[in-house]
Design a protein around this motif. Sequence first.
Motif, PDB file in Angstrom:
ATOM      1  N   VAL B  28       0.871  -1.176   0.000  1.00  0.00           N
ATOM      2  CA  VAL B  28       0.000   0.000   0.000  1.00  0.00           C
ATOM      3  C   VAL B  28       0.909   1.227   0.000  1.00  0.00           C
ATOM      4  O   VAL B  28       1.691   1.427   0.938  1.00  0.00           O
ATOM      5  CB  VAL B  28      -0.934   0.017   1.234  1.00  0.00           C
ATOM      6  CG1 VAL B  28      -1.803   1.266   1.233  1.00  0.00           C
ATOM      7  CG2 VAL B  28      -1.802  -1.219   1.277  1.00  0.00           C
ATOM      8  N   GLY B  29       0.784   2.003  -1.047  1.00  0.00           N
ATOM      9  CA  GLY B  29       1.671   3.163  -1.185  1.00  0.00           C
ATOM     10  C   GLY B  29       1.219   4.349  -0.346  1.00  0.00           C
ATOM     11  O   GLY B  29       0.054   4.432   0.060  1.00  0.00           O
ATOM     12  N   GLN B  30       2.159   5.243  -0.095  1.00  0.00           N
ATOM     13  CA  GLN B  30       1.862   6.428   0.728  1.00  0.00           C
ATOM     14  C   GLN B  30       0.814   7.309   0.034  1.00  0.00           C
ATOM     15  O   GLN B  30       0.896   7.533  -1.180  1.00  0.00           O
ATOM     16  CB  GLN B  30       3.139   7.213   0.946  1.00  0.00           C
ATOM     17  CG  GLN B  30       2.983   8.292   1.993  1.00  0.00           C
ATOM     18  CD  GLN B  30       4.315   8.944   2.313  1.00  0.00           C
ATOM     19  OE1 GLN B  30       5.255   8.850   1.543  1.00  0.00           O
ATOM     20  NE2 GLN B  30       4.376   9.585   3.442  1.00  0.00           N
ATOM     21  N   GLY B  31      -0.139   7.773   0.789  1.00  0.00           N
ATOM     22  CA  GLY B  31      -1.148   8.691   0.264  1.00  0.00           C
ATOM     23  C   GLY B  31      -2.271   8.033  -0.504  1.00  0.00           C
ATOM     24  O   GLY B  31      -3.194   8.713  -0.970  1.00  0.00           O
ATOM     25  N   HIS B 148      -5.993  12.371  16.439  1.00  0.00           N
ATOM     26  CA  HIS B 148      -4.543  12.612  16.483  1.00  0.00           C
ATOM     27  C   HIS B 148      -3.956  12.756  15.084  1.00  0.00           C
ATOM     28  O   HIS B 148      -2.736  12.707  14.921  1.00  0.00           O
ATOM     29  CB  HIS B 148      -3.835  11.502  17.269  1.00  0.00           C
ATOM     30  CG  HIS B 148      -4.090  10.126  16.738  1.00  0.00           C
ATOM     31  ND1 HIS B 148      -5.305   9.496  16.829  1.00  0.00           N
ATOM     32  CD2 HIS B 148      -3.278   9.252  16.112  1.00  0.00           C
ATOM     33  CE1 HIS B 148      -5.227   8.299  16.286  1.00  0.00           C
ATOM     34  NE2 HIS B 148      -4.002   8.132  15.833  1.00  0.00           N
ATOM     35  N   GLU B 149      -4.818  12.921  14.084  1.00  0.00           N
ATOM     36  CA  GLU B 149      -4.432  13.128  12.681  1.00  0.00           C
ATOM     37  C   GLU B 149      -3.371  12.112  12.251  1.00  0.00           C
ATOM     38  O   GLU B 149      -2.212  12.463  11.961  1.00  0.00           O
ATOM     39  CB  GLU B 149      -3.935  14.565  12.482  1.00  0.00           C
ATOM     40  CG  GLU B 149      -5.030  15.563  12.782  1.00  0.00           C
ATOM     41  CD  GLU B 149      -4.632  16.992  12.451  1.00  0.00           C
ATOM     42  OE1 GLU B 149      -3.511  17.361  12.825  1.00  0.00           O
ATOM     43  OE2 GLU B 149      -5.427  17.701  11.847  1.00  0.00           O
ATOM     44  N   PRO B 150      -3.750  10.849  12.206  1.00  0.00           N
ATOM     45  CA  PRO B 150      -2.765   9.800  11.908  1.00  0.00           C
ATOM     46  C   PRO B 150      -2.315   9.818  10.456  1.00  0.00           C
ATOM     47  O   PRO B 150      -3.030  10.320   9.582  1.00  0.00           O
ATOM     48  CB  PRO B 150      -3.535   8.515  12.222  1.00  0.00           C
ATOM     49  CG  PRO B 150      -4.959   8.868  12.065  1.00  0.00           C
ATOM     50  CD  PRO B 150      -5.103  10.306  12.407  1.00  0.00           C
ATOM     51  N   GLU B 151      -1.167   9.220  10.239  1.00  0.00           N
ATOM     52  CA  GLU B 151      -0.657   9.089   8.861  1.00  0.00           C
ATOM     53  C   GLU B 151      -1.295   7.900   8.173  1.00  0.00           C
ATOM     54  O   GLU B 151      -1.426   7.874   6.957  1.00  0.00           O
ATOM     55  CB  GLU B 151       0.868   8.882   8.897  1.00  0.00           C
ATOM     56  CG  GLU B 151       1.641  10.140   9.177  1.00  0.00           C
ATOM     57  CD  GLU B 151       3.127   9.886   9.223  1.00  0.00           C
ATOM     58  OE1 GLU B 151       3.601   8.959   8.543  1.00  0.00           O
ATOM     59  OE2 GLU B 151       3.810  10.619   9.960  1.00  0.00           O
ATOM     60  N   GLU B 176     -12.215  14.802   2.650  1.00  0.00           N
ATOM     61  CA  GLU B 176     -11.660  16.061   3.179  1.00  0.00           C
ATOM     62  C   GLU B 176     -10.288  15.829   3.814  1.00  0.00           C
ATOM     63  O   GLU B 176      -9.363  16.614   3.624  1.00  0.00           O
ATOM     64  CB  GLU B 176     -12.596  16.641   4.242  1.00  0.00           C
ATOM     65  CG  GLU B 176     -13.714  17.483   3.653  1.00  0.00           C
ATOM     66  CD  GLU B 176     -14.729  17.877   4.726  1.00  0.00           C
ATOM     67  OE1 GLU B 176     -15.843  18.218   4.342  1.00  0.00           O
ATOM     68  OE2 GLU B 176     -14.397  17.817   5.932  1.00  0.00           O
ATOM     69  N   ILE B 177     -10.196  14.734   4.562  1.00  0.00           N
ATOM     70  CA  ILE B 177      -8.912  14.432   5.239  1.00  0.00           C
ATOM     71  C   ILE B 177      -7.814  14.217   4.211  1.00  0.00           C
ATOM     72  O   ILE B 177      -6.697  14.712   4.354  1.00  0.00           O
ATOM     73  CB  ILE B 177      -9.070  13.191   6.152  1.00  0.00           C
ATOM     74  CG1 ILE B 177      -9.937  13.546   7.358  1.00  0.00           C
ATOM     75  CG2 ILE B 177      -7.722  12.658   6.633  1.00  0.00           C
ATOM     76  CD1 ILE B 177     -10.401  12.361   8.157  1.00  0.00           C
ATOM     77  N   CYS B 183      -2.279  11.434   3.792  1.00  0.00           N
ATOM     78  CA  CYS B 183      -2.739  10.391   4.715  1.00  0.00           C
ATOM     79  C   CYS B 183      -3.048   9.126   3.908  1.00  0.00           C
ATOM     80  O   CYS B 183      -3.575   9.190   2.797  1.00  0.00           O
ATOM     81  CB  CYS B 183      -4.000  10.891   5.410  1.00  0.00           C
ATOM     82  SG  CYS B 183      -4.759   9.710   6.494  1.00  0.00           S
ATOM     83  N   THR B 184      -2.683   7.998   4.446  1.00  0.00           N
ATOM     84  CA  THR B 184      -2.978   6.732   3.773  1.00  0.00           C
ATOM     85  C   THR B 184      -4.171   6.085   4.463  1.00  0.00           C
ATOM     86  O   THR B 184      -4.223   6.042   5.697  1.00  0.00           O
ATOM     87  CB  THR B 184      -1.752   5.797   3.863  1.00  0.00           C
ATOM     88  OG1 THR B 184      -0.616   6.522   3.393  1.00  0.00           O
ATOM     89  CG2 THR B 184      -1.952   4.545   3.055  1.00  0.00           C
ATOM     90  N   ILE B 185      -5.106   5.635   3.662  1.00  0.00           N
ATOM     91  CA  ILE B 185      -6.296   5.007   4.254  1.00  0.00           C
ATOM     92  C   ILE B 185      -6.406   3.575   3.739  1.00  0.00           C
ATOM     93  O   ILE B 185      -6.321   3.317   2.538  1.00  0.00           O
ATOM     94  CB  ILE B 185      -7.569   5.812   3.903  1.00  0.00           C
ATOM     95  CG1 ILE B 185      -7.472   7.204   4.524  1.00  0.00           C
ATOM     96  CG2 ILE B 185      -8.821   5.093   4.397  1.00  0.00           C
ATOM     97  CD1 ILE B 185      -8.574   8.144   4.124  1.00  0.00           C
TER      98      ILE B 185
END
Lengths: 457, 236
Positions: B28-31, B148-151, B176-177, B183-185
């Motif tokens: 899973v790539g960043q973002g 905590h606005e996680p990455e 929105e986040i 951020c990676t979801i």
Amino acid sequence: MINRIRHILLLYLRETSFVLLFWVLVLGVLFAHFLFTDLDFHQWLVRYITTTQYPVFSIWSSVMLGAGIWITCLLGWMFKVQYAHPRSSLLPHYRSSHLMVGWICYLLIVIGAIWVIHVGGSFYQDTSDKQFAFFVAAVFFSAFNLILGYISWPTFAVVLWGMLCLFSNYEYFILTQILGEFLTNVFVLILTSSALLLLTWRLFHLKEEHWEYPYLFSWTRTSQRQHDALLTTLLDMVEKRLPSHQKHKPLKILRWDVLRFSIYKTILFFSAIILPFYLLYIKALSEYFLSFYQSPFKYFLLCAYSVIVIFGFHLRSISLWGRELLFPMERKRFIKEKGMNLLIQIYLLWLFLFILIILLPYMLLMPEFLMTAKFWSEILLTACFPLAGFGALTSLRDLSPRQSAFAFLGIVTITIFQMMQIKNLDVPILLMESFAWLFIGVLLIKMSYHKWCQTEF
Amino acid sequence: MKNDIIDVKNVTKCFGSKKVLDDLSFQVGQGSVFGLLGKNGSGKTTLIKSILGLVRPQHGNITTLGDDPWCFQESTKEKIGYVPQMDSLYPWLRIKEMVEYTASFYSRWNSNLVNELIEDWGLNPQDRIGTLSVGESQKVSIILSLGHEPELLVFDEPVASLDPFARRQFLKTLIEIITRRPCTIFFSTHITSDLERITDHVALLHQGKIMFCGELDELKTRGNLNLEEIFLEMTR
């Protein structure tokens, strides 16, 4: 860090059981303080904690010690809840913070226990070994309760609390005997510290994958099935022995309840483990138990406890009755069977407690008492009283937790008053009183049966 | 790849004799917004638990945020937000107290965002958790995971118990986040329409095996079928 610890402490303190306990303790102390204003408060407290010859005093000290046991058991149970959640692995500093709070609470409890023993301890503090024994006793008992709460289910902790409360007046006498020798004290201290350190280390690493996780955090499906199978086989045996026309449904509903509630499995499981130790314990310390068995308060559990425990466990399930009413069964029959089922469970627990707390110790310590009419008429009274308690509870307009709590309190109060005068009653009076409770019980059950047949669920 | 937030290599997980995850490998790539699609019992929750170090695979390696999940460092935990399928919050606490309690564990906490979400989602901070419905409790869990606005945000079927309105709001919040900060979801679901709305990468899990892993657009180019039809076709 301090903010985190404050929030963890608040999390515990806001829990309903702790809030209730806090008010019980505060009101209890205030009530007792105003009741005995002729004594200096400190003096009064010392006497309450140490004196056992006055029944009122011993009740209060039992309540205080029972509350202490309850707190530590609950604390252990709260730990278990914390570590059973993924947040224990995913929130930063979660485990270390909770462990730190746990240690703080534990040390506070130990200090409290030492203070209690120290305040009332002039009698015991004759040697340095004995003084050392007080500290060891406090450390041991606090750790014991904490670990017990941790490994147990809350239901079991409640039952255990009741059992320990019964002996609470005497536990320090017993401990002083056990922990007299310096080497024994050191051994017990090392054992306790090792157990606590092991627990701390385990909690720091515990995850779903570890072998003890399911035993601590949820009864595994496999072991649950084994227990269910054992108990339902026992029920089948009872059912088979009944004549065919008596193969009624209460046993069937009881079987559902056995499957639904863990309390029976837990009680049986732990009883099987502790029974031999318990008997040895009684035998070894017979002189202390003799003084306890001369007081009428031994009957307290028989009279009130079985009704309260069984009713308490079933309160939540009453909300399911609306759905169960859809089973192909006539409403009147359903209510009758549910009531019978509750009564069977109350008397099974009564029988269990009777054997464990009365019959076995009497057989070991005072077998001659078992031959007296007075003993059996007292037992008869304790057997008839739960019926009246059951009748009173079922007569309530609704069984909301608040109303039930008041009813439980009422039953406890009546039981205490009854216990205070039971020693002075002769056999005919005891028989008459038993009959009166029986009559009241049957009458109340009859009346409440009709009410329940009309109740909306 | 250096920019992989989650790296799963040949992971196998068994419960007794049952193989729940069977030699899985994916990154899973960043973002990215990564959707995990699978039927009930396909192994979605076990995979998520493995990624978060709640369970340990028998074979293979997992790296999450460059760390071994089984022994996450505290600094890594600061970067992760997780919403389990069925969260167990403390019923005796009020929403406000639950938020304060959770916030106390993190070095950084966006109170404004949390308060905004509480208001937008129609929650009363003074309500006790025990009195909330399942959907409302889930909203609280989601809010707690965002504070905590996680990455890395990991959701295990987060919208299953939400009503359509709350589901729409949840997805809107996620978008929105993503647009506000990197951020990676990673989220699992069996609702294909949700995946189509927000994900850019998707993995189809079936009986513990990955049937497809790649960009959503790549999957959509397979014939004239929509995502649901493709999913049903591949997991038949």
